[in-house]
Motif scaffolding. Sequence first.
Motif, PDB file in Angstrom:
ATOM      1  N   LYS A  52      -5.664  -8.437  30.361  1.00 18.55           N
ATOM      2  CA  LYS A  52      -4.958  -7.900  29.205  1.00 18.55           C
ATOM      3  C   LYS A  52      -3.645  -8.657  29.048  1.00 18.55           C
ATOM      4  O   LYS A  52      -2.900  -8.826  30.010  1.00 18.55           O
ATOM      5  N   SER A  82      -9.668  -9.858  27.535  1.00 11.87           N
ATOM      6  CA  SER A  82     -10.456  -8.816  26.874  1.00 11.87           C
ATOM      7  C   SER A  82      -9.645  -8.106  25.795  1.00 11.87           C
ATOM      8  O   SER A  82     -10.209  -7.561  24.848  1.00 11.87           O
ATOM      9  N   HIS A  87      -8.945  -6.486  20.378  1.00  6.69           N
ATOM     10  CA  HIS A  87     -10.032  -6.573  21.353  1.00  6.69           C
ATOM     11  C   HIS A  87     -10.863  -7.834  21.119  1.00  6.69           C
ATOM     12  O   HIS A  87     -11.132  -8.202  19.971  1.00  6.69           O
ATOM     13  N   ARG A 108     -14.441 -10.083  22.370  1.00  7.85           N
ATOM     14  CA  ARG A 108     -15.781  -9.976  22.962  1.00  7.85           C
ATOM     15  C   ARG A 108     -16.240 -11.378  23.308  1.00  7.85           C
ATOM     16  O   ARG A 108     -16.350 -12.234  22.434  1.00  7.85           O
TER      17      ARG A 108
END
Length: 84
Positions: free
Chosen positions: A2, A34, A80, A82
């Motif tokens: 993070k 992430s 966020h 992916r």
Amino acid sequence: MKLKLDLHEIYNKGYEIDRALRDIMNEAVAKKASMVEIIPGKGSGQLKKKVLRFLDQKDVKQLYHRVEKDSKNFGRLFVHFRWK
């Protein structure tokens, strides 16, 4: 992983805000983070709107999966990612 970006120090310097946002997004991609936590602060909401406009740009939007506005803290956003 993070990453965190606090914009309190540069809230009134437009060019530095754009550079800081671009740098944190590039770092997130390079490190395959992430999530990125962006803290524009509460204030009038103008800085948060600027950050959201930045994230909505076509070239930036393709880098991340989704943006989440913190329901408990108006002055915080989560971006966020992916990764495959």
